[in-house]
Design a protein around this motif. Structure first.
Motif, PDB file in Angstrom:
ATOM      1  N   ILE A 126       0.966  -1.302  -0.012  1.00  0.00           N
ATOM      2  CA  ILE A 126      -0.080   0.149  -0.120  1.00  0.00           C
ATOM      3  C   ILE A 126       0.903   1.302  -0.052  1.00  0.00           C
ATOM      4  N   GLY A 127       1.972   1.174   1.061  1.00  0.00           N
ATOM      5  CA  GLY A 127       2.845   2.290   1.127  1.00  0.00           C
ATOM      6  C   GLY A 127       3.628   2.558  -0.465  1.00  0.00           C
ATOM      7  N   TYR A 128       4.080   1.529  -0.967  1.00  0.00           N
ATOM      8  CA  TYR A 128       4.911   1.109  -2.099  1.00  0.00           C
ATOM      9  C   TYR A 128       4.048   1.968  -3.406  1.00  0.00           C
ATOM     10  N   SER A 129       2.773   1.582  -3.170  1.00  0.00           N
ATOM     11  CA  SER A 129       1.894   1.812  -4.647  1.00  0.00           C
ATOM     12  C   SER A 129       1.598   3.348  -4.402  1.00  0.00           C
ATOM     13  N   LEU A 130       1.309   3.887  -3.154  1.00  0.00           N
ATOM     14  CA  LEU A 130       0.916   5.215  -3.078  1.00  0.00           C
ATOM     15  C   LEU A 130       2.085   6.342  -3.387  1.00  0.00           C
ATOM     16  N   PHE A 131       3.351   5.903  -3.087  1.00  0.00           N
ATOM     17  CA  PHE A 131       4.307   6.635  -3.390  1.00  0.00           C
ATOM     18  C   PHE A 131       5.184   6.546  -4.524  1.00  0.00           C
ATOM     19  N   GLU A 132       5.190   5.659  -5.312  1.00  0.00           N
ATOM     20  CA  GLU A 132       5.943   5.247  -6.507  1.00  0.00           C
ATOM     21  C   GLU A 132       5.943   6.040  -7.584  1.00  0.00           C
ATOM     22  N   VAL A 133       4.719   6.779  -7.994  1.00  0.00           N
ATOM     23  CA  VAL A 133       4.468   7.714  -8.925  1.00  0.00           C
ATOM     24  C   VAL A 133       5.364   8.692  -8.784  1.00  0.00           C
ATOM     25  N   PRO A 134       5.128   9.283  -7.527  1.00  0.00           N
ATOM     26  CA  PRO A 134       5.573  10.585  -7.437  1.00  0.00           C
ATOM     27  C   PRO A 134       7.156  10.375  -7.225  1.00  0.00           C
ATOM     28  N   SER A 135       7.548   9.360  -6.644  1.00  0.00           N
ATOM     29  CA  SER A 135       9.153   8.939  -6.653  1.00  0.00           C
ATOM     30  C   SER A 135       9.792   9.095  -8.050  1.00  0.00           C
ATOM     31  N   ASN A 136       9.046   8.426  -8.849  1.00  0.00           N
ATOM     32  CA  ASN A 136       9.741   8.310 -10.348  1.00  0.00           C
ATOM     33  C   ASN A 136       9.645   9.834 -10.965  1.00  0.00           C
ATOM     34  N   MET A 137       8.478  10.208 -10.836  1.00  0.00           N
ATOM     35  CA  MET A 137       8.590  11.549 -11.560  1.00  0.00           C
ATOM     36  C   MET A 137       9.604  12.780 -10.995  1.00  0.00           C
ATOM     37  N   LEU A 138       9.820  12.447  -9.681  1.00  0.00           N
ATOM     38  CA  LEU A 138      10.825  13.425  -8.865  1.00  0.00           C
ATOM     39  C   LEU A 138      12.135  12.815  -9.661  1.00  0.00           C
ATOM     40  N   MET A 139      12.500  11.507  -9.919  1.00  0.00           N
ATOM     41  CA  MET A 139      13.715  10.962 -10.309  1.00  0.00           C
ATOM     42  C   MET A 139      13.921  11.713 -11.692  1.00  0.00           C
ATOM     43  N   GLN A 140      13.082  12.098 -12.316  1.00  0.00           N
ATOM     44  CA  GLN A 140      13.202  12.568 -13.643  1.00  0.00           C
ATOM     45  C   GLN A 140      13.691  14.055 -13.525  1.00  0.00           C
TER      46      GLN A 140
END
Length: 450
Positions: free
Chosen positions: A78-92
């Motif tokens: 649940i924690g992984y799914s909620l924060f995954e997209v923001p994390s990867n967009m920040l990586m860009q």
């Protein structure tokens, strides 16, 4: 191919490279990146699934039922799914080095902190936080590798990186067995507390090493010659020009693309199978008559070790033929049949190990095959990082569903058989959905002209 794509290809083709130059350049890249990322993934998977062994003591010491364990194992996602997209967009925006450093140090701190859990609520909260801080690691690495390798090389490279999953099983079993047996009571700590400490600390150390080992893109690789950097960039650009996406380039367009949700559904079913193995294999071995936790760790090396070899061989076959869909679907169907067969031989250790090994090999190989398909579909789009993260986060809900379903079934019926049947049906569904929903033309890949 569009006129612009042809222009890009013609521009890069003006500079010629020998086959030996290309071999040397990619050898340097692979030796620099893959061993380190491989070790990081081993540690990630160990920290994610260490409770599969720890629970054999935690359930007695803390009074946790199989249902509590299953929910705690799954709530990570649940924690992984909620924060995954923001994390990867920040990586860009900030690059792979800063992103991976942040992810690994924070998840290492939480993984180590699991040793202080005493109640179900603390267990749930720490598992949730582990998911939050690990979010973005796996899809971040997938996106990062698309900057270095063209599609024709990506299947083999992804399989080498994803070998970290089965190899973590090969290493994790004996380490866990040793910690639970030999360190139990040392310094007043239980064996399961030592296990969390031993397997959480390396993530912090590796996270600190990221900044000096990785660079965000080929143009920054000082360990390559100028000509080698140009070759790596050229191959990725030509691959993107040869295989232009027919779908939208923006994140908004990706959200409207039905194939994003087809891929997410398929991945959901595959992840359910992967974590049925990852979280419950020790319990399956215990049901087959292996009582000593160290012996369980040693026996678990067999399916994980053989699956590592199978993953490489099947991925190479897929790369050689540039065929992904049927390789993946057949692995899903074979994995489903083998997972169901485990219930038939639950009292026979030899046969249990055989079907567990076939199931583990087929199911774990789904991972590199799936991400070869997905990365090929999104390569060259500005939405690639976000789309990959979105699919991974939606699919990883299966990581919560799988252990929770099996844990609830085991607590309710005393057997995990019906849970394994449910996961098997999901694997078959995933294979069919991908075959029907994703056509070969959607993932066109070509070998680069020499």
């Amino acid at each position: 191919m569009t006129k612009i794509s042809k222009s890009i290809v013609n521009t890069f083709d003006a500079v010629q490279y020998s086959k030996n130059e290309e071999t040397v350049a990619y050898s340097k890249v692979t030796w620099r990146l893959i061993p380190f990322l491989f070790i990081c993934y081993i540690v990630a998977y160990l920290d994610r699934t260490s409770i599969s062994f720890a629970q054999m003591q935690m359930q007695n010491d803390l009074g946790f039922s199989a249902a509590i364990y299953g929910l705690g194992a799954g709530i990570f996602f649940i924690g992984y799914s909620l924060f995954e997209v923001p994390s990867n967009m920040l990586m860009q925006r900030i690059g792979a080095r800063k992103t991976l450093l942040r992810i690994m140090v924070l998840w290492g701190i939480v993984a180590t902190g699991m040793m202080f859990v005493t109640t179900p609520m603390q267990f749930y909260v720490m598992r949730f936080l582990l998911g939050v801080f690990e979010a973005g690691f796996f899809p971040g690495v997938i996106y990062f590798l698309t900057k270095w390798y063209p599609g024709s090389r990506r299947g083999a490279v992804l399989s080498m990186f994803m070998l970290g999953m089965p190899i973590s099983g090969v290493l994790g079993g004996p380490i866990a067995g040793w910690a639970l047996n030999s360190l139990d009571g040392v310094n007043g700590w239980e064996g399961w507390q030592w296990l969390f400490f031993i397997e959480g600390l390396p993530a912090i150390l590796l996270g600190l090493m990221v900044y000096w080992i990785l660079c965000d893109e080929p143009s920054q690789a000082k360990w390559l010659t100028e000509r080698e950097r140009a070759l790596i960039i050229r191959n990725v650009k030509v691959d993107q020009a040869n295989n232009p996406p027919e779908h939208g380039h923006s994140m908004l367009s990706a959200l409207k693309d039905s194939r994003v949700y087809i891929l997410s559904l398929s991945y959901f079913t595959f992840i359910s199978g992967i974590y049925a193995i990852g979280f419950w294999l020790p319990a399956m071995l215990k049901n087959a008559g292996v009582i000593d936790v160290f012996q369980i760790g040693l026996y678990s090396m067999i399916p994980f070790g053989i699956s590592a070899i199978g993953m490489v061989l099947i991925s190479r076959s897929s790369d050689k033929r540039l065929e992904r869909r049927w390789h993946l679907a057949l692995c899903a169907f074979i994995g489903a049949a083998s997972l169901s067969a485990i219930t038939m031989f639950s009292a026979d250790l030899t046969m249990s190990l055989i079907v567990m090994t076939v199931a583990t090999t087929a199911i774990y190989t789904l991972l590199p095959l799936f991400w070869s398909i997905t990365s090929a579909y999104f390569t060259g789009t500005v939405a690639a990082a976000g789309s990959i993260a979105l699919i991974n986060s939606l699919g990883l809900i299966g990581g919560m569903a799988s252990p929770s379903i099996i844990g609830w079934v085991k607590t309710t019926t005393g057997s995990m058989s019906n849970g394994l049947f449910a996961i098997s049906a999901m694997l078959v569904l995933g294979g069919i959905v991908l075959l029907v929903g994703i056509k070969a033309k959607d993932i066109r890949e070509r070998k680069l002209a020499k």
